[in-house]
Design a protein around this motif. Structure first.
Motif, PDB file in Angstrom:
ATOM      1  N   LYS A  64       0.717  -1.191  -0.083  1.00  0.00           N
ATOM      2  CA  LYS A  64      -0.007  -0.123   0.117  1.00  0.00           C
ATOM      3  C   LYS A  64       0.741   1.369  -0.081  1.00  0.00           C
ATOM      4  CE  LYS A  64      -3.990  -1.792  -0.170  1.00  0.00           C
ATOM      5  NZ  LYS A  64      -4.880  -1.434  -1.424  1.00  0.00           N
ATOM      6  N   ALA A  65       2.013   1.138   0.679  1.00  0.00           N
ATOM      7  CA  ALA A  65       2.716   2.419   0.644  1.00  0.00           C
ATOM      8  C   ALA A  65       3.360   2.849  -0.886  1.00  0.00           C
ATOM      9  CB  ALA A  65       4.163   2.106   1.410  1.00  0.00           C
ATOM     10  N   LEU A  66       3.532   1.912  -1.736  1.00  0.00           N
ATOM     11  CA  LEU A  66       3.731   1.913  -3.222  1.00  0.00           C
ATOM     12  C   LEU A  66       2.576   2.417  -3.839  1.00  0.00           C
ATOM     13  CD1 LEU A  66       6.362  -1.108  -3.492  1.00  0.00           C
ATOM     14  CD2 LEU A  66       6.702   1.521  -3.394  1.00  0.00           C
ATOM     15  N   GLU A  67       1.599   1.931  -3.497  1.00  0.00           N
ATOM     16  CA  GLU A  67       0.349   1.915  -4.216  1.00  0.00           C
ATOM     17  C   GLU A  67       0.009   3.600  -4.241  1.00  0.00           C
ATOM     18  OE1 GLU A  67      -4.221   0.569  -4.128  1.00  0.00           O
ATOM     19  OE2 GLU A  67      -2.840  -0.970  -3.658  1.00  0.00           O
ATOM     20  N   ARG A  68       0.418   3.966  -2.927  1.00  0.00           N
ATOM     21  CA  ARG A  68      -0.429   5.422  -2.454  1.00  0.00           C
ATOM     22  C   ARG A  68       0.442   6.408  -3.615  1.00  0.00           C
ATOM     23  NH1 ARG A  68      -1.146   3.307   2.725  1.00  0.00           N
ATOM     24  NH2 ARG A  68       1.104   3.486   3.269  1.00  0.00           N
ATOM     25  N   LEU A  69       1.829   5.999  -3.932  1.00  0.00           N
ATOM     26  CA  LEU A  69       2.540   6.832  -4.790  1.00  0.00           C
ATOM     27  C   LEU A  69       1.828   7.204  -6.108  1.00  0.00           C
ATOM     28  CD1 LEU A  69       6.159   5.633  -4.267  1.00  0.00           C
ATOM     29  CD2 LEU A  69       4.908   7.145  -3.220  1.00  0.00           C
ATOM     30  N   THR A  70       0.998   6.218  -6.598  1.00  0.00           N
ATOM     31  CA  THR A  70       0.057   6.335  -7.843  1.00  0.00           C
ATOM     32  C   THR A  70      -0.757   7.654  -7.952  1.00  0.00           C
ATOM     33  OG1 THR A  70      -1.463   4.712  -7.471  1.00  0.00           O
ATOM     34  CG2 THR A  70       0.679   4.193  -8.313  1.00  0.00           C
ATOM     35  N   LEU A  71      -1.416   7.562  -6.625  1.00  0.00           N
ATOM     36  CA  LEU A  71      -2.381   8.665  -6.470  1.00  0.00           C
ATOM     37  C   LEU A  71      -2.128  10.155  -5.382  1.00  0.00           C
ATOM     38  CD1 LEU A  71      -5.450   6.369  -6.192  1.00  0.00           C
ATOM     39  CD2 LEU A  71      -4.802   7.769  -7.942  1.00  0.00           C
ATOM     40  N   HIS A  72      -0.746  10.160  -5.291  1.00  0.00           N
ATOM     41  CA  HIS A  72      -0.107  11.112  -4.633  1.00  0.00           C
ATOM     42  C   HIS A  72      -0.786  12.751  -4.843  1.00  0.00           C
ATOM     43  CE1 HIS A  72       2.824  13.636  -2.167  1.00  0.00           C
ATOM     44  NE2 HIS A  72       3.044  12.643  -1.519  1.00  0.00           N
ATOM     45  N   PRO A  73      -1.188  13.196  -3.631  1.00  0.00           N
ATOM     46  CA  PRO A  73      -1.859  14.688  -3.734  1.00  0.00           C
ATOM     47  C   PRO A  73      -1.211  15.703  -4.564  1.00  0.00           C
ATOM     48  CG  PRO A  73      -1.340  13.972  -1.512  1.00  0.00           C
ATOM     49  CD  PRO A  73      -1.055  12.835  -2.236  1.00  0.00           C
ATOM     50  N   THR A  74       0.339  15.582  -4.632  1.00  0.00           N
ATOM     51  CA  THR A  74       1.146  16.426  -5.266  1.00  0.00           C
ATOM     52  C   THR A  74       1.099  16.203  -7.062  1.00  0.00           C
ATOM     53  OG1 THR A  74       2.688  16.849  -3.387  1.00  0.00           O
ATOM     54  CG2 THR A  74       3.526  17.390  -5.565  1.00  0.00           C
ATOM     55  N   THR A  75       1.450  14.720  -7.276  1.00  0.00           N
ATOM     56  CA  THR A  75       1.207  14.663  -8.568  1.00  0.00           C
ATOM     57  C   THR A  75       0.036  14.147  -9.204  1.00  0.00           C
ATOM     58  OG1 THR A  75       1.930  12.132  -7.893  1.00  0.00           O
ATOM     59  CG2 THR A  75       3.744  13.614  -8.101  1.00  0.00           C
ATOM     60  N   TRP A  76      -0.631  13.628  -8.500  1.00  0.00           N
ATOM     61  CA  TRP A  76      -2.101  13.102  -9.201  1.00  0.00           C
ATOM     62  C   TRP A  76      -2.786  14.244  -9.924  1.00  0.00           C
ATOM     63  CZ3 TRP A  76      -3.893   9.209 -11.279  1.00  0.00           C
ATOM     64  CH2 TRP A  76      -5.314   9.010 -11.373  1.00  0.00           C
ATOM     65  N   PRO A  77      -2.783  15.463  -9.321  1.00  0.00           N
ATOM     66  CA  PRO A  77      -3.585  16.661 -10.104  1.00  0.00           C
ATOM     67  C   PRO A  77      -3.071  16.990 -11.328  1.00  0.00           C
ATOM     68  CG  PRO A  77      -3.362  17.111  -7.787  1.00  0.00           C
ATOM     69  CD  PRO A  77      -2.705  15.870  -7.934  1.00  0.00           C
ATOM     70  N   ILE A  78      -1.484  16.815 -11.540  1.00  0.00           N
ATOM     71  CA  ILE A  78      -0.877  17.139 -12.673  1.00  0.00           C
ATOM     72  C   ILE A  78      -0.965  16.151 -13.510  1.00  0.00           C
ATOM     73  CG2 ILE A  78       1.506  17.329 -13.427  1.00  0.00           C
ATOM     74  CD1 ILE A  78       2.306  18.731 -10.628  1.00  0.00           C
ATOM     75  N   ILE A  79      -0.993  14.870 -13.162  1.00  0.00           N
ATOM     76  CA  ILE A  79      -1.207  13.558 -14.060  1.00  0.00           C
ATOM     77  C   ILE A  79      -2.593  13.783 -14.456  1.00  0.00           C
ATOM     78  CG2 ILE A  79      -1.754  11.298 -14.269  1.00  0.00           C
ATOM     79  CD1 ILE A  79       0.571  10.896 -12.058  1.00  0.00           C
ATOM     80  N   LYS A  80      -3.602  14.182 -14.004  1.00  0.00           N
ATOM     81  CA  LYS A  80      -5.043  14.134 -14.281  1.00  0.00           C
ATOM     82  C   LYS A  80      -5.193  15.564 -15.366  1.00  0.00           C
ATOM     83  CE  LYS A  80      -8.415  14.054 -11.626  1.00  0.00           C
ATOM     84  NZ  LYS A  80      -9.537  13.968 -10.521  1.00  0.00           N
TER      85      LYS A  80
END
Length: 170
Positions: A64-80
């Motif tokens: 789960k610690a690695l999975e959380r990186l996929t939706l990180h609040p800093t990067t997720w908005p940029i990816i979206k």
């Protein structure tokens, strides 16, 4: 969302370098999870996980610690933002460079060459960037100038109207 400066730099260079994205706790948890995957003998890995040299397949889902990186609040908005709100995870490989072991560098490549001219889209419309093939990766250890890592030829992602030519050294 990206700042105007980030949009400008992404459009100019083809990548963003985000510093200090992970908290100390997030980084420690991700490092510990990665170490567990790296040190787990192959015959003890859960179904669907495997190692191919320095590539550890489906690394994002190992813990789960690695999975959380996929939706990180800093990067997720940029990816979206750059995927027009429709991101798709196509790989989640944990890659390991082993100290003291020479790693053959990857060749320079271009996604259009690898997947076809119609496979990759990069556009700017109305001040927004649309990029449907993006690579995101956090480093879980310090990276020094001579360690290697990502090498991008600034602006090379924009090549839309000119055909790429291979250089022949002979």
């Amino acid at each position: 969302m990206m700042t105007e400066e980030q949009r400008y730099l992404f459009d100019l260079n083809g990548y963003l370098h985000l510093r200090n994205v992970l908290s100390n706790e997030e980084l420690s948890a991700a490092r510990e999870a990665a170490e567990r995957y790296i040190n787990t003998p192959e015959d003890e890995l859960p179904e669907g996980f495997e190692k191919k040299d320095k590539r550890h397949l489906h690394g994002f889902a190992f813990d789960k610690a690695l999975e959380r990186l996929t939706l990180h609040p800093t990067t997720w908005p940029i990816i979206k933002e750059i995927t027009n709100g429709r991101p798709r995870l196509t790989s989640g490989t944990l890659q390991v460079n082993f100290p003291g072991r020479f790693d053959e560098p990857l060749r320079f490549h271009c996604a259009r060459d690898d997947y076809g001219w119609d496979a990759i889209r990069y556009e700017v419309r109305n001040g927004r960037i649309f990029c449907d093939h993006t690579v995101f990766f956090p480093y879980l250890s310090d990276v020094n100038a001579d360690d290697g890592g990502l090498l991008v030829i600034p602006g090379s992602h924009k090549e839309k109207n000119l055909r790429r030519h291979q250089v022949n050294d002979s």
